[in-house]
Write a protein that holds these residues in place. Structure first.
Motif, PDB file in Angstrom:
ATOM      1  N   ILE A  40       2.257   0.352   9.190  1.00 26.93           N
ATOM      2  CA  ILE A  40       2.349   1.441   8.217  1.00 26.93           C
ATOM      3  C   ILE A  40       3.469   2.387   8.641  1.00 26.93           C
ATOM      4  O   ILE A  40       3.617   2.709   9.821  1.00 26.93           O
ATOM      5  CB  ILE A  40       1.011   2.194   8.104  1.00 26.93           C
ATOM      6  CG1 ILE A  40      -0.121   1.210   7.760  1.00 26.93           C
ATOM      7  CG2 ILE A  40       1.084   3.292   7.057  1.00 26.93           C
ATOM      8  CD1 ILE A  40      -1.498   1.828   7.770  1.00 26.93           C
ATOM      9  N   SER A  41       4.247   2.858   7.678  1.00 25.08           N
ATOM     10  CA  SER A  41       5.433   3.666   7.966  1.00 25.08           C
ATOM     11  C   SER A  41       5.091   5.097   8.363  1.00 25.08           C
ATOM     12  O   SER A  41       3.942   5.531   8.302  1.00 25.08           O
ATOM     13  CB  SER A  41       6.349   3.691   6.731  1.00 25.08           C
ATOM     14  OG  SER A  41       5.729   4.428   5.677  1.00 25.08           O
ATOM     15  N   ASN A  42       6.134   5.828   8.784  1.00 24.97           N
ATOM     16  CA  ASN A  42       6.092   7.275   9.065  1.00 24.97           C
ATOM     17  C   ASN A  42       5.093   7.664  10.150  1.00 24.97           C
ATOM     18  O   ASN A  42       4.499   8.749  10.094  1.00 24.97           O
ATOM     19  CB  ASN A  42       5.822   8.074   7.789  1.00 24.97           C
ATOM     20  CG  ASN A  42       7.085   8.309   6.978  1.00 24.97           C
ATOM     21  OD1 ASN A  42       8.186   8.306   7.536  1.00 24.97           O
ATOM     22  ND2 ASN A  42       6.949   8.498   5.675  1.00 24.97           N
ATOM     23  N   GLY A  43       4.904   6.790  11.134  1.00 23.50           N
ATOM     24  CA  GLY A  43       4.110   7.146  12.296  1.00 23.50           C
ATOM     25  C   GLY A  43       2.612   7.141  12.096  1.00 23.50           C
ATOM     26  O   GLY A  43       1.876   7.651  12.961  1.00 23.50           O
ATOM     27  N   ALA A  44       2.134   6.591  11.010  1.00 29.52           N
ATOM     28  CA  ALA A  44       0.681   6.516  10.809  1.00 29.52           C
ATOM     29  C   ALA A  44       0.071   5.519  11.778  1.00 29.52           C
ATOM     30  O   ALA A  44       0.692   4.521  12.156  1.00 29.52           O
ATOM     31  CB  ALA A  44       0.367   6.107   9.378  1.00 29.52           C
ATOM     32  N   LEU A  45      -1.150   5.784  12.190  1.00 34.73           N
ATOM     33  CA  LEU A  45      -1.917   4.830  12.983  1.00 34.73           C
ATOM     34  C   LEU A  45      -2.727   3.958  12.026  1.00 34.73           C
ATOM     35  O   LEU A  45      -2.908   4.277  10.862  1.00 34.73           O
ATOM     36  CB  LEU A  45      -2.852   5.571  13.940  1.00 34.73           C
ATOM     37  CG  LEU A  45      -2.196   6.561  14.910  1.00 34.73           C
ATOM     38  CD1 LEU A  45      -3.250   7.230  15.780  1.00 34.73           C
ATOM     39  CD2 LEU A  45      -1.138   5.878  15.764  1.00 34.73           C
ATOM     40  N   GLY A  46      -3.232   2.823  12.559  1.00 35.98           N
ATOM     41  CA  GLY A  46      -4.028   1.922  11.738  1.00 35.98           C
ATOM     42  C   GLY A  46      -3.226   0.736  11.236  1.00 35.98           C
ATOM     43  O   GLY A  46      -2.158   0.416  11.772  1.00 35.98           O
ATOM     44  N   ASN A  74       4.634  10.560   2.584  1.00 33.09           N
ATOM     45  CA  ASN A  74       4.433   9.229   2.008  1.00 33.09           C
ATOM     46  C   ASN A  74       4.297   8.195   3.118  1.00 33.09           C
ATOM     47  O   ASN A  74       5.083   8.194   4.080  1.00 33.09           O
ATOM     48  CB  ASN A  74       5.616   8.848   1.109  1.00 33.09           C
ATOM     49  CG  ASN A  74       5.587   9.563  -0.231  1.00 33.09           C
ATOM     50  OD1 ASN A  74       4.582   9.504  -0.950  1.00 33.09           O
ATOM     51  ND2 ASN A  74       6.672  10.234  -0.581  1.00 33.09           N
ATOM     52  N   TYR A  75       3.323   7.316   2.978  1.00 34.24           N
ATOM     53  CA  TYR A  75       3.115   6.209   3.908  1.00 34.24           C
ATOM     54  C   TYR A  75       3.072   4.907   3.108  1.00 34.24           C
ATOM     55  O   TYR A  75       2.432   4.858   2.049  1.00 34.24           O
ATOM     56  CB  TYR A  75       1.803   6.382   4.681  1.00 34.24           C
ATOM     57  CG  TYR A  75       1.699   7.678   5.442  1.00 34.24           C
ATOM     58  CD1 TYR A  75       2.215   7.792   6.726  1.00 34.24           C
ATOM     59  CD2 TYR A  75       1.086   8.796   4.875  1.00 34.24           C
ATOM     60  CE1 TYR A  75       2.119   8.981   7.435  1.00 34.24           C
ATOM     61  CE2 TYR A  75       0.994   9.987   5.563  1.00 34.24           C
ATOM     62  CZ  TYR A  75       1.508  10.079   6.849  1.00 34.24           C
ATOM     63  OH  TYR A  75       1.419  11.268   7.537  1.00 34.24           O
ATOM     64  N   THR A  76       3.745   3.888   3.594  1.00 32.43           N
ATOM     65  CA  THR A  76       3.744   2.589   2.918  1.00 32.43           C
ATOM     66  C   THR A  76       3.526   1.469   3.915  1.00 32.43           C
ATOM     67  O   THR A  76       3.836   1.601   5.113  1.00 32.43           O
ATOM     68  CB  THR A  76       5.061   2.342   2.155  1.00 32.43           C
ATOM     69  OG1 THR A  76       6.156   2.363   3.090  1.00 32.43           O
ATOM     70  CG2 THR A  76       5.279   3.380   1.073  1.00 32.43           C
ATOM     71  N   ALA A  77       3.002   0.363   3.422  1.00 32.11           N
ATOM     72  CA  ALA A  77       2.806  -0.830   4.245  1.00 32.11           C
ATOM     73  C   ALA A  77       2.775  -2.045   3.331  1.00 32.11           C
ATOM     74  O   ALA A  77       2.371  -1.952   2.165  1.00 32.11           O
ATOM     75  CB  ALA A  77       1.516  -0.744   5.047  1.00 32.11           C
ATOM     76  N   THR A  78       3.205  -3.175   3.856  1.00 29.44           N
ATOM     77  CA  THR A  78       3.234  -4.422   3.092  1.00 29.44           C
ATOM     78  C   THR A  78       2.567  -5.528   3.899  1.00 29.44           C
ATOM     79  O   THR A  78       2.741  -5.616   5.118  1.00 29.44           O
ATOM     80  CB  THR A  78       4.681  -4.825   2.757  1.00 29.44           C
ATOM     81  OG1 THR A  78       5.290  -3.793   1.982  1.00 29.44           O
ATOM     82  CG2 THR A  78       4.709  -6.127   1.967  1.00 29.44           C
ATOM     83  N   LEU A  94       0.853  -1.191   0.000  1.00 32.37           N
ATOM     84  CA  LEU A  94       0.000   0.000   0.000  1.00 32.37           C
ATOM     85  C   LEU A  94       0.887   1.238   0.000  1.00 32.37           C
ATOM     86  O   LEU A  94       1.840   1.329   0.778  1.00 32.37           O
ATOM     87  CB  LEU A  94      -0.901   0.005   1.236  1.00 32.37           C
ATOM     88  CG  LEU A  94      -1.674   1.306   1.516  1.00 32.37           C
ATOM     89  CD1 LEU A  94      -2.747   1.530   0.459  1.00 32.37           C
ATOM     90  CD2 LEU A  94      -2.289   1.279   2.914  1.00 32.37           C
ATOM     91  N   SER A  95       0.561   2.201  -0.859  1.00 32.74           N
ATOM     92  CA  SER A  95       1.268   3.471  -0.917  1.00 32.74           C
ATOM     93  C   SER A  95       0.263   4.603  -0.812  1.00 32.74           C
ATOM     94  O   SER A  95      -0.696   4.661  -1.587  1.00 32.74           O
ATOM     95  CB  SER A  95       2.062   3.588  -2.224  1.00 32.74           C
ATOM     96  OG  SER A  95       2.627   4.883  -2.363  1.00 32.74           O
ATOM     97  N   VAL A  96       0.478   5.492   0.158  1.00 29.39           N
ATOM     98  CA  VAL A  96      -0.413   6.631   0.368  1.00 29.39           C
ATOM     99  C   VAL A  96       0.425   7.901   0.439  1.00 29.39           C
ATOM    100  O   VAL A  96       1.392   7.976   1.207  1.00 29.39           O
ATOM    101  CB  VAL A  96      -1.232   6.478   1.672  1.00 29.39           C
ATOM    102  CG1 VAL A  96      -2.045   7.743   1.947  1.00 29.39           C
ATOM    103  CG2 VAL A  96      -2.147   5.269   1.600  1.00 29.39           C
ATOM    104  N   PHE A  97       0.051   8.881  -0.372  1.00 29.83           N
ATOM    105  CA  PHE A  97       0.648  10.208  -0.261  1.00 29.83           C
ATOM    106  C   PHE A  97      -0.445  11.163   0.192  1.00 29.83           C
ATOM    107  O   PHE A  97      -1.415  11.427  -0.529  1.00 29.83           O
ATOM    108  CB  PHE A  97       1.233  10.672  -1.598  1.00 29.83           C
ATOM    109  CG  PHE A  97       1.876  12.038  -1.515  1.00 29.83           C
ATOM    110  CD1 PHE A  97       3.116  12.201  -0.928  1.00 29.83           C
ATOM    111  CD2 PHE A  97       1.216  13.154  -2.024  1.00 29.83           C
ATOM    112  CE1 PHE A  97       3.709  13.459  -0.843  1.00 29.83           C
ATOM    113  CE2 PHE A  97       1.799  14.420  -1.938  1.00 29.83           C
ATOM    114  CZ  PHE A  97       3.046  14.557  -1.347  1.00 29.83           C
ATOM    115  N   ALA A  98      -0.298  11.658   1.425  1.00 24.87           N
ATOM    116  CA  ALA A  98      -1.310  12.543   1.991  1.00 24.87           C
ATOM    117  C   ALA A  98      -0.631  13.545   2.907  1.00 24.87           C
ATOM    118  O   ALA A  98       0.298  13.205   3.645  1.00 24.87           O
ATOM    119  CB  ALA A  98      -2.351  11.734   2.778  1.00 24.87           C
ATOM    120  N   GLN A  99      -1.096  14.781   2.857  1.00 28.43           N
ATOM    121  CA  GLN A  99      -0.584  15.848   3.712  1.00 28.43           C
ATOM    122  C   GLN A  99       0.943  15.962   3.604  1.00 28.43           C
ATOM    123  O   GLN A  99       1.657  16.055   4.598  1.00 28.43           O
ATOM    124  CB  GLN A  99      -1.028  15.625   5.164  1.00 28.43           C
ATOM    125  CG  GLN A  99      -2.544  15.585   5.312  1.00 28.43           C
ATOM    126  CD  GLN A  99      -3.002  15.221   6.711  1.00 28.43           C
ATOM    127  OE1 GLN A  99      -2.248  14.654   7.496  1.00 28.43           O
ATOM    128  NE2 GLN A  99      -4.251  15.524   7.022  1.00 28.43           N
TER     129      GLN A  99
END
Length: 282
Positions: A261-267, A131-135, A123-128
């Motif tokens: 999920i990377s970069n300190g994201a919750l969930g 970049n956030y990624t998870a596998t 998963l790749s998310v670019f928000a605010q």
């Protein structure tokens, strides 16, 4: 100031008792001291909002959903602001990449991706501006044989619990999550996850303990059995412990579980196989 006065009062009490005089005075002073209270209000609103991402892919037919929100302060209402305008993609180890569309505020949907057991999904998310990624790797499915019931009595009440029955594959690490739906409504009070560390290769009959006020004879019960990977299991296991659910949990201090999920994201981001059975509660 209150702490200083309290210290002086305790010192006076100690001296009076040591001298074995004016016992009644000591009692009066003790009562006066005990009645002094200072209300402490913890400042829990200073935590900066964090992004919350929840994404799932299953071996059932898509589309699959990724939800993105923001956390709120401890004392705020449980209304989590949605995050719109994010760039969300999911790819697999077979070279397929799916760019998700925001179908409603904070909800992003796939188009072409199909979950396959054994595949690894990123998963790749670019928000605010981050970049956030998870596998997550989708495990192979394990068949859910049947749902039975266990009835116990305690404190004058009858308690009914569902029991899941299935064969655990040998020499493979397996992680399970179970979700209950009672009369069409998801039962969210308890979190049911466990691994096969102590039951590898055995036939398992696992009790899903719920409060008897929620599960009653005549109810229609649906049980979903999800085979999840280790990282997602660890997430829900920590959530189970911090939320106070689980048969042997005594944790009193809630905390955010470790996300995959990377970069300190919750969930969390989870690729899992799923199946379900519907039964009438006996």
């Amino acid at each position: 100031m209150l702490c200083f006065v309290g210290f002086l009062l305790l010192l006076i009490i100690f001296i009076l008792i040591k001298m074995k005089r004016y016992i009644s005075t000591a009692i009066v002073l003790t009562i006066t001291f005990c009645s002094c209270q200072k209300v402490v209000v913890l400042n829990l609103n200073n935590t900066s909002p964090q992004i919350v991402i929840q994404g799932e892919i299953t071996d059932s037919a898509g589309p699959y959903i990724v939800m993105i929100n923001q956390s709120v302060g401890f004392y705020a209402n449980n209304i989590f602001p949605t995050v719109s305008g994010a760039i969300v993609k999911i790819s697999d180890n077979q070279g397929v990449t799916d760019s998700l569309t925001e179908t409603s505020p904070g909800i992003y949907s796939t188009h072409i991706l199909q979950g396959v057991p054994g595949n690894t999904y990123t998963l790749s998310v670019f928000a605010q501006n981050t970049n956030y990624t998870a596998t997550s790797t989708m495990p192979m499915p394990v068949m859910l044989d049947s749902i039975t019931f266990q009835t116990t009595s305690g404190f004058g009440q009858k308690q009914i619990s569902a029991v899941v029955n299935f064969q655990d594959p040998a020499i493979i690490k397996n992680y399970y999550q179970f979700v209950e739906y009672i009369n069409g409504q998801q039962f969210t009070k308890n979190i049911f996850v466990f691994d096969d560390r102590l039951s590898d290769g055995k036939y398992i009959s696992r009790t899903l303990r719920t409060d008897s006020s929620y599960l009653k004879s005549g109810d229609l019960l649906k049980v979903k059995m999800n085979c999840i990977d280790e990282n997602v299991y660890n997430y829900f296991d920590q959530l189970q412990q911090s939320s106070g659910t689980g048969a042997f949990n005594t944790t009193a201090s809630p905390a955010n579980p470790l996300s995959n999920i990377s970069n300190g994201a919750l969930g969390y981001f989870s690729a899992y196989t799923t199946q379900s059975k519907n039964v009438l509660v006996q």
